[in-house]
Design an enzyme around this catalytic site. Structure first.
Site, PDB file in Angstrom:
ATOM      1  N   ASP B  21     -10.901 -31.584  69.627  1.00 22.68           N
ATOM      2  CA  ASP B  21     -11.187 -31.124  70.964  1.00 22.68           C
ATOM      3  C   ASP B  21      -9.842 -31.008  71.788  1.00 22.68           C
ATOM      4  OD1 ASP B  21     -11.953 -30.645  73.546  1.00 22.68           O
ATOM      5  OD2 ASP B  21     -12.805 -32.429  74.010  1.00 22.68           O
ATOM      6  N   LYS B  83      -4.377 -24.589  78.427  1.00 18.56           N
ATOM      7  CA  LYS B  83      -5.500 -24.017  78.211  1.00 18.56           C
ATOM      8  C   LYS B  83      -5.774 -22.923  79.008  1.00 18.56           C
ATOM      9  CE  LYS B  83     -10.092 -25.470  76.288  1.00 18.56           C
ATOM     10  NZ  LYS B  83     -10.957 -26.522  75.956  1.00 18.56           N
ATOM     11  N   GLU B 182     -17.770 -25.857  72.437  1.00 21.70           N
ATOM     12  CA  GLU B 182     -17.728 -27.263  72.945  1.00 21.70           C
ATOM     13  C   GLU B 182     -19.198 -27.809  73.226  1.00 21.70           C
ATOM     14  OE1 GLU B 182     -14.767 -26.752  75.861  1.00 21.70           O
ATOM     15  OE2 GLU B 182     -13.023 -26.823  74.423  1.00 21.70           O
ATOM     16  N   ASP B 204     -21.707 -28.581  80.400  1.00 22.98           N
ATOM     17  CA  ASP B 204     -20.108 -29.051  80.031  1.00 22.98           C
ATOM     18  C   ASP B 204     -19.172 -28.662  81.171  1.00 22.98           C
ATOM     19  OD1 ASP B 204     -17.934 -29.483  78.950  1.00 22.98           O
ATOM     20  OD2 ASP B 204     -18.238 -28.345  77.162  1.00 22.98           O
TER      21      ASP B 204
END
Ligand SMILES: [Zn+2]
Lengths: 204, 617
Positions: B21, B83, B182, B204
């Site tokens: 992850d 990210k 994810e 999420d």
């Protein structure tokens, strides 16, 4: 090498997913019905189609081919793409009918239903008036539009039932005339659903 | 002989595939053992690697906890939340730059580069440093090389962002077997021990992105029906909001703006995050901040926090409703809700989700770990260890080509199950035309300029002929990673048509290759070498300890045989030390440990005796 022979062992393999002799995954055929091994029918049982989709996904998905030869990995990718495309098209009655129409040489696409079906002319004329009023801030047009919306939804349901009947006819006879009727009905249905959508947008 | 066996069994020892992850704030790795997926801890037992990278004074790249500590003292050489920049161009990160202290290097128009000290790195290279740290942790923990991984990405990531993530893996020396969304990974982690049918919504809220996915579970098939999200919405936004308010408050109290002091901002950010996290469990906390001898203090209540962050939470509800609509479902048809991401610990988030989906959310698994655990499950599916599960994911954005007048013609619609494909036939517009340029975009808008430019594909070397005669069939295929592949064929000759790809954002293949070479030259040690180095360090420690023990009275208390056994083990360890075989070094360390057990005991006892003598009871 012959077209229908296995790429790996050369045996005559016919157009099946896997070679009967060496079990190697074969290049997929592009026709949705042939690929799924289903008879070419316009009426399809959704549950059956879903079961076929899941069963073939398990057999063909790239996740299952990571440790196989590059060639089989490529075939798995292509086959799964066709499987997914086929499922997406065939589970939707309208897309399914368009697919068959296109294959039978009917022109589907660009000239999609810009002409008002004659029986709807009056309806569309009134509707445009109501829409103008509402856009101009006249809330009294609202109930009329609500009625129109209900009417369009009813017409859509009718069209769907009619489509179902025509599908059965085509499956029984396989004639071009039924296909032509299906195409005309699809145009009408598309027009109605566009109208319904337009009204809905205004009512929101 | 052994050659033959090797051929016979192919690549037989199954290589380990780990699940990773790669998060905005934190990153984790996990693997699958017989009991299920497990998080891989680092040498110190920490389960989380902060997604922070720093360039130390001696030019070494460090990632994780050590880098996080440098965030305070060396903010100009340290980067976090990278990210947010993955797969993006300089023009579309202006918003991020206002909120995050990224140092964009000059000349970043084509490829975004970050300045760390005197060096420059692309976002994939920064992410690669984090991945390398995770790889190292996994290799140390599992005791074997790790070269293959499944990496998770936000479901709403576009093609360029996915490609950038894959590039990061390659630069870190990892073959990325699959990119998994994810929320889908989270569903996989939850669905593992339950033979369930039903419809699941996964909410999420990560550090920097928000995803919502709705899945149908049936007989081990996890079929994503629809996905939606916002790649600019996450827990970071909550932190930034609270930070801004605290900065303002301090300014009015101290008549001093700290906004440009990165060290102060980092300290305050930590204090604010800590306060926010505590408020998930207690109704009120004290926010405290000390800087250059001054002290700031303020009470924060959960009520105030909720009032402040309500607009951010509300922004997640629009995508949720759109996702329901796309799946063709009403809230009542959702059987279960799964929460992912640390921010879902906030009670307000939970209640908002519960209200919308009318289902009590699952919280059995740690929301920070569930994505990595799911990635490990997918890794086991790919390596063939798990056979009864299969993920069928979708593409989050429609794919289209720019046509006349800048209008987009959609080829593959969003929420199509992937792999998905579309075929178009192209021709030439003028006599003798040799090239056809195809502009591919991603997005839902009607005009190409409002969508995300993905790449330009150049069909080259078309045989000259009258306009409209050429017939080139182009096949657009989105693979299981959500990445576009394009092939073309001349329909008249049946021959493959060459296609040149010019990605609009991100790196070309050659650039990635160069980065891989560079990273191997500059940083990456081979697994075995590192193991030898670490084993030798351990040997040094025990050799020194035994040497010292020989002058302890306890040594004399041993029998002659016991002393001889220790000397033998000592010599064997020294021999192994120079052999370069880390397994042998470790075996000899263990042996020396065993034979010196009694010596250690004696020393301990004599130490206790000495200590007791000195104590008057
Ligand atoms: Zn064969």
């Amino acid at each position: 090498m012959e077209k229908d022979n296995c790429w790996q062992c050369g045996h005559r393999s016919a157009a099946s997913l896997f070679c009967r002799f060496c079990n190697a995954l074969q290049p997929p055929v592009m026709d949705y019905y042939a690929f799924l091994g289903m008879p070419r029918r316009l009426k399809i049982e959704p549950g059956e189609l879903e079961a076929t989709f899941y069963r073939m996904s398990r057999l063909l998905h790239p996740d299952r081919y990571l440790r196989r030869t590059p060639r089989e990995r490529q075939y798995s990718l292509e086959a799964t793409a066709i499987l997914n495309d086929a499922y997406r098209v065939l589970r939707d009655p309208v897309k399914r009918a368009e697919y068959v129409l296109r294959q039978e040489g009917f022109n589907i696409g660009e000239q999609r239903g810009n002409d008002v079906p004659p029986e709807l002319l009056e309806e569309v004329f009134e509707l445009n008036e109501s829409l103008e009023e509402l856009r101009g801030g006249d809330q009294s047009a609202r109930p009329q539009l609500e009625q129109a919306r209900q009417r369009f939804l009813g017409m859509q349901r009718e069209a769907d039932q009619e489509l179902d009947r025509l599908f059965a006819d085509y499956d029984a006879r396989g004639d071009r005339q039924t296909l032509a009727s299906i195409r005309a009905l699809l145009n009408r249905r598309r027009y109605i659903s566009n109208l319904a959508g337009e009204v809905e947008k205004e009512l929101l | 002989m052994s050659q033959i066996f090797q051929i016979d069994f192919g690549s037989q020892k199954k290589a380990r595939v780990v699940g990773i992850d790669l998060g905005t704030t934190n990153s984790l790795a996990a693997y699958m053992d017989a009991a299920g997926p497990r998080i891989i801890p680092d040498a110190a037992g920490r389960r989380i690697v902060p997604s922070v990278v720093s360039l130390t004074e001696d030019g070494e790249i460090t990632a994780g906890e050590p880098a996080r500590n440098l965030l305070l003292s060396r903010p100009e050489r340290t980067v976090y939340s990278v990210k947010r920049l993955m797969g993006r161009g300089a023009a579309d990160v202006q918003d991020e730059l206002r909120r995050f202290p990224f140092h964009i290097a000059p000349g970043s128009e084509a490829v975004l580069r970050l300045q760390l000290g005197d060096r420059q790195f692309t976002p994939p290279e920064i992410s690669a440093a984090i991945l390398r740290q995770l790889k190292k942790n996994a290799e140390a923990f599992l005791g074997e090389p790790v070269n293959q991984a499944v990496i998770t990405v936000p479901a709403y990531f576009n093609d360029a962002q996915r490609q950038a993530t894959k590039d990061a893996g390659r630069i870190a020396g990892l073959e990325v077997l699959r990119l998994v969304n994810e929320p889908t990974a989270a569903a996989l982690a939850y669905g593992l021990d339950k033979r369930k049918q039903g419809v699941v919504a996964v909410y999420d809220l990560g550090g920097g992105t928000f995803d919502i996915s709705i899945l149908k579970l049936q007989d081990g098939i996890f079929e994503v029906l629809a996905t939606n999200g916002d790649t600019h919405l996450g827990g970071d936004d909550i932190d930034n909001l609270l930070l801004d308010i605290a900065l303002e408050d301090i300014q009015s109290e101290w008549s001093l703006s700290l906004a440009r002091d990165s060290a102060a901002v980092q300290i305050l950010r930590r204090a604010v995050i800590e306060a926010k996290e505590k408020l998930s469990f207690v109704p009120s906390v004290n926010l405290e901040f000390e800087f250059e001898g001054r002290k700031y203090q303020r009470e924060l209540t959960r009520e105030l926090l909720e009032r402040l962050i309500r607009p951010i939470i509300d922004r997640t509800l629009g995508p949720c409703r759109a996702c329901l609509r796309d799946a063709g479902l009403t809230p009542e048809q959702i059987d279960e809700v799964v929460l992912v991401g640390g921010s879902t610990r906030i009670p307000l988030v939970r209640s908002a989700v519960e209200t919308l989906f009318r289902a009590r959310p699952h919280t059995e698994l740690n929301p920070d770990e569930v994505v990595a655990l799911g990635a490990a499950v997918q890794a086991a599916i790919l390596s063939g260890d798990v056979e009864d599960k299969l993920l069928l994911d979708v593409t989050p954005l429609s794919l289209g080509i720019e046509t006349m007048g800048g209008v987009v013609s959609k080829l593959i619609h969003r929420n199509s199950t992937i792999p998905a494909s579309a075929t178009e036939v192209f021709t030439t517009a003028v006599d003798g035309q040799r090239n056809v340029l195809i502009h591919v975009v991603q997005g839902e808008r009607e005009l190409a300029k409002d969508c995300r430019s993905l790449a330009r594909f150049d069909l080259k070397d078309i045989e000259p002929m009258p306009a409209g005669m050429a017939r080139i069939e182009v096949r657009f295929l989105i693979d299981a990673n959500g990445i576009l592949n394009v092939t073309a064929r001349d329909l008249r000759t049946g021959k493959e048509q060459s296609v040149d790809v010019k990605p609009s954002y991100g790196l070309t293949d050659e650039q990635v290759e160069a980065m891989i070479r560079e990273s191997i030259e500059s940083a990456e040690e081979d697994f075995a070498e590192r193991q030898v180095r670490e084993a030798r360090l351990e040997a040094d420690t025990i050799l020194a300890a035994v040497d010292k023990a020989k002058s302890n009275p306890a040594w004399e208390e041993l029998s002659a045989e016991e002393r001889a056994a220790i000397d033998l083990a000592l010599n064997e360890l020294l021999l192994a030390y120079h052999s370069g075989d880390y397994l042998l070094i470790r075996a000899q360390i263990d042996k020396l440990n065993t034979v010196t057990m009694k010596l250690a005991e004696n020393m301990m006892n004599s130490a206790v005796r000495t200590a007791l003598k000195g104590t008057s009871i």
